[in-house]
Write a protein that holds these residues in place. Structure first.
Motif, PDB file in Angstrom:
ATOM      1  N   ILE A 207       0.843  -1.190   0.000  1.00  0.00           N
ATOM      2  CA  ILE A 207       0.000   0.000   0.000  1.00  0.00           C
ATOM      3  C   ILE A 207       0.882   1.244   0.000  1.00  0.00           C
ATOM      4  O   ILE A 207       1.785   1.380   0.830  1.00  0.00           O
ATOM      5  N   ASP A 208       0.618   2.149  -0.907  1.00  0.00           N
ATOM      6  CA  ASP A 208       1.308   3.426  -0.948  1.00  0.00           C
ATOM      7  C   ASP A 208       0.695   4.322   0.122  1.00  0.00           C
ATOM      8  O   ASP A 208      -0.500   4.607   0.081  1.00  0.00           O
ATOM      9  N   VAL A 209       1.509   4.739   1.103  1.00  0.00           N
ATOM     10  CA  VAL A 209       0.965   5.500   2.238  1.00  0.00           C
ATOM     11  C   VAL A 209       1.597   6.881   2.303  1.00  0.00           C
ATOM     12  O   VAL A 209       2.646   7.154   1.718  1.00  0.00           O
ATOM     13  N   THR A 210       0.932   7.750   3.075  1.00  0.00           N
ATOM     14  CA  THR A 210       1.422   9.106   3.273  1.00  0.00           C
ATOM     15  C   THR A 210       1.163   9.516   4.718  1.00  0.00           C
ATOM     16  O   THR A 210       0.581   8.752   5.498  1.00  0.00           O
ATOM     17  N   THR A 211       1.600  10.725   5.083  1.00  0.00           N
ATOM     18  CA  THR A 211       1.436  11.240   6.447  1.00  0.00           C
ATOM     19  C   THR A 211       0.632  12.528   6.417  1.00  0.00           C
ATOM     20  O   THR A 211       0.876  13.406   5.575  1.00  0.00           O
ATOM     21  N   LEU A 212      -0.327  12.630   7.344  1.00  0.00           N
ATOM     22  CA  LEU A 212      -1.073  13.873   7.527  1.00  0.00           C
ATOM     23  C   LEU A 212      -0.523  14.599   8.742  1.00  0.00           C
ATOM     24  O   LEU A 212      -0.232  13.990   9.768  1.00  0.00           O
ATOM     25  N   ASN A 213      -0.383  15.920   8.626  1.00  0.00           N
ATOM     26  CA  ASN A 213       0.066  16.748   9.745  1.00  0.00           C
ATOM     27  C   ASN A 213      -0.902  17.925   9.841  1.00  0.00           C
ATOM     28  O   ASN A 213      -0.865  18.842   9.030  1.00  0.00           O
ATOM     29  N   LEU A 214      -1.808  17.874  10.819  1.00  0.00           N
ATOM     30  CA  LEU A 214      -2.883  18.853  10.933  1.00  0.00           C
ATOM     31  C   LEU A 214      -2.791  19.578  12.270  1.00  0.00           C
ATOM     32  O   LEU A 214      -2.485  18.964  13.295  1.00  0.00           O
ATOM     33  N   THR A 215      -3.087  20.863  12.257  1.00  0.00           N
ATOM     34  CA  THR A 215      -3.074  21.653  13.497  1.00  0.00           C
ATOM     35  C   THR A 215      -4.385  22.421  13.622  1.00  0.00           C
ATOM     36  O   THR A 215      -4.847  23.026  12.654  1.00  0.00           O
ATOM     37  N   GLN A 216      -4.991  22.349  14.814  1.00  0.00           N
ATOM     38  CA  GLN A 216      -6.250  23.048  15.082  1.00  0.00           C
ATOM     39  C   GLN A 216      -6.167  23.770  16.416  1.00  0.00           C
ATOM     40  O   GLN A 216      -5.459  23.331  17.334  1.00  0.00           O
ATOM     41  N   ASN A 293      -0.938  15.669  19.846  1.00  0.00           N
ATOM     42  CA  ASN A 293      -0.119  16.443  20.787  1.00  0.00           C
ATOM     43  C   ASN A 293      -0.927  17.660  21.213  1.00  0.00           C
ATOM     44  O   ASN A 293      -1.278  18.508  20.389  1.00  0.00           O
ATOM     45  N   ILE A 294      -1.231  17.736  22.495  1.00  0.00           N
ATOM     46  CA  ILE A 294      -2.142  18.755  23.020  1.00  0.00           C
ATOM     47  C   ILE A 294      -1.342  19.775  23.823  1.00  0.00           C
ATOM     48  O   ILE A 294      -0.667  19.420  24.803  1.00  0.00           O
ATOM     49  N   THR A 295      -1.418  21.053  23.424  1.00  0.00           N
ATOM     50  CA  THR A 295      -0.651  22.107  24.092  1.00  0.00           C
ATOM     51  C   THR A 295      -1.582  23.239  24.508  1.00  0.00           C
ATOM     52  O   THR A 295      -2.253  23.840  23.662  1.00  0.00           O
ATOM     53  N   GLU A 296      -1.607  23.513  25.796  1.00  0.00           N
ATOM     54  CA  GLU A 296      -2.449  24.598  26.298  1.00  0.00           C
ATOM     55  C   GLU A 296      -1.698  25.917  26.220  1.00  0.00           C
ATOM     56  O   GLU A 296      -0.623  26.073  26.799  1.00  0.00           O
ATOM     57  N   LYS A 297      -2.285  26.885  25.505  1.00  0.00           N
ATOM     58  CA  LYS A 297      -1.715  28.223  25.368  1.00  0.00           C
ATOM     59  C   LYS A 297      -2.384  29.155  26.367  1.00  0.00           C
ATOM     60  O   LYS A 297      -3.206  28.747  27.180  1.00  0.00           O
ATOM     61  N   SER A 298      -2.030  30.462  26.296  1.00  0.00           N
ATOM     62  CA  SER A 298      -2.592  31.415  27.250  1.00  0.00           C
ATOM     63  C   SER A 298      -4.082  31.637  27.040  1.00  0.00           C
ATOM     64  O   SER A 298      -4.827  31.884  27.986  1.00  0.00           O
ATOM     65  N   ASP A 299      -4.546  31.542  25.774  1.00  0.00           N
ATOM     66  CA  ASP A 299      -5.956  31.828  25.518  1.00  0.00           C
ATOM     67  C   ASP A 299      -6.650  30.755  24.687  1.00  0.00           C
ATOM     68  O   ASP A 299      -7.778  30.944  24.234  1.00  0.00           O
ATOM     69  N   VAL A 303      -3.886  21.790  19.106  1.00  0.00           N
ATOM     70  CA  VAL A 303      -3.776  20.349  18.923  1.00  0.00           C
ATOM     71  C   VAL A 303      -3.090  20.075  17.595  1.00  0.00           C
ATOM     72  O   VAL A 303      -3.547  20.524  16.543  1.00  0.00           O
ATOM     73  N   ASN A 304      -1.983  19.362  17.660  1.00  0.00           N
ATOM     74  CA  ASN A 304      -1.276  18.938  16.456  1.00  0.00           C
ATOM     75  C   ASN A 304      -1.504  17.446  16.270  1.00  0.00           C
ATOM     76  O   ASN A 304      -1.197  16.652  17.152  1.00  0.00           O
ATOM     77  N   LEU A 305      -2.098  17.084  15.138  1.00  0.00           N
ATOM     78  CA  LEU A 305      -2.368  15.690  14.838  1.00  0.00           C
ATOM     79  C   LEU A 305      -1.412  15.214  13.747  1.00  0.00           C
ATOM     80  O   LEU A 305      -1.326  15.832  12.684  1.00  0.00           O
TER      81      LEU A 305
END
Length: 341
Positions: A207-216, A293-299, A303-305
């Motif tokens: 299977i030809d695979v790839t990587t997703l890198n998403l930030t919300q 990866n969940i990071t709490e900021k000041s406001d 989330v980086n997936l």
């Protein structure tokens, strides 16, 4: 955007003794399990069944396994319940012998995702002879409806009982008519099939695979986002479909009625979640690795997936599904993003 507790009224604790959840913005929850257990037993205790042909009584609830809770987010009440019931009955025919027969009623799928009319209700009799079978037939034709009526009473009283005190009035707003009580809409099942690709299952092929890198970004605390992915009642709230989940290392999960399945590999509360994750449209047996990866900021919380091992032909579909069925749905359900309408 204001920092927590600075300027934004959703985060401000106003001058009132119960101001721990101002404007009902935060997720609050009550355990409705013990109350539900007592209420269900009460509804079926020595309950007579009206029939011209037989004297039948629901005697007691033999088994009541499950859980129930009531939650509040942004002034909306969300009710979660899931029960497996076994109810005893006994009776005798009016024109038959004087023998008393007994049996059981089983309801294995009482939950908010199933309408009462859709419940699978099974009837059995201990002694299967002519009279026993006649009683079983009466229970099948009339007893099922009584069971549905009593279960409807349980659901109504659950919502009535656990609506009390769940939604707090805003400052200077004490009229009871000012707040509406809403359920979660769990019965509106999410159907993921509109967003699928045309690729077919491939077994034993490379299977030809790839990587997703998403930030919300989410307008919540890190622990709130973590809970939204690991607490079954919260996952049920944003997926609006049946959920199976064991949020422990090696524990399995099943979302969107089986469209998404996998296992938890790592759980760090408020910081990180790693899953083996697959979409059922993918080639059979193929899993990707999803890291939140969940990071709490000041406001806000960022989330980086990172998702490795995504079939290349499914990358666009998978990316769209993360946005549609996870991010947007979570923001709507929990108020994690004010721009979502």
């Amino acid at each position: 955007m204001a920092k927590w507790g600075e300027g934004d009224p959703r985060w401000i604790v106003e001058e009132r003794p119960d101001a721990t959840n101002v404007n009902n913005w935060h997720w609050t929850e009550k355990n409705a399990g013990p109350w539900s257990l007592d209420r269900i037993k009460e509804l079926f205790k020595d309950l007579p069944l009206k029939s011209d042909l037989a004297d039948i009584t629901f005697t007691e609830v033999e088994k009541c396994d499950g859980e129930a809770s009531a939650s509040n987010r942004k002034g909306k009440l969300i009710f979660f319940y899931e029960w497996d019931l076994t109810i005893k009955w006994s009776g005798k025919l009016k024109d038959g012998s004087d023998k008393t027969y007994s049996g059981k009623v089983k309801v294995p799928n009482l939950s908010e995702e199933n309408d009462v009319s859709e419940l699978d209700i099974k009837i059995s009799v201990k002694d299967s002879d002519d009279e026993g079978d006649k009683l079983k037939e009466i229970m099948f034709k009339t007893g099922k409806q009584v069971v549905r009526e009593q279960i409807s009473k349980y659901i109504s009283s659950l919502k009535e009982e656990f609506s009390k005190g769940m939604i707090l009035p805003k400052k200077d707003e004490v009229k009871p008519d000012a707040v509406k009580n809403l359920t979660s809409g769990f019965n509106k099942k999410i159907n993921m099939t509109p967003v699928v690709s045309e690729s077919k299952k491939q077994i034993g092929l490379k299977i030809d695979v790839t990587t997703l890198n998403l930030t919300q970004q989410f307008q919540c605390k890190a622990n709130e986002f973590y809970d939204a992915l690991t607490r079954i009642e919260m996952v049920t709230a944003f997926t609006r479909a049946h959920v199976k989940m064991d949020p422990t290392k090696g524990g399995k999960f099943e979302l969107f009625s089986g469209n998404i399945v996998g296992t938890f590999e790592e759980l760090v509360p408020g910081k990180k979640i790693v899953q083996q994750w697959r979409y059922k449209q993918w080639p059979e047996g193929h899993f990707s690795t999803v890291t939140f990866n969940i990071t709490e900021k000041s406001d806000h919380t960022e989330v980086n997936l990172v998702q490795t091992g995504v079939p290349a032909g499914e990358a666009d579909v998978t990316k769209e599904n993360w946005q549609r069925y996870y991010w947007d749905s979570m923001k709507r359900a929990f108020g994690f993003g004010a721009f979502i309408v």
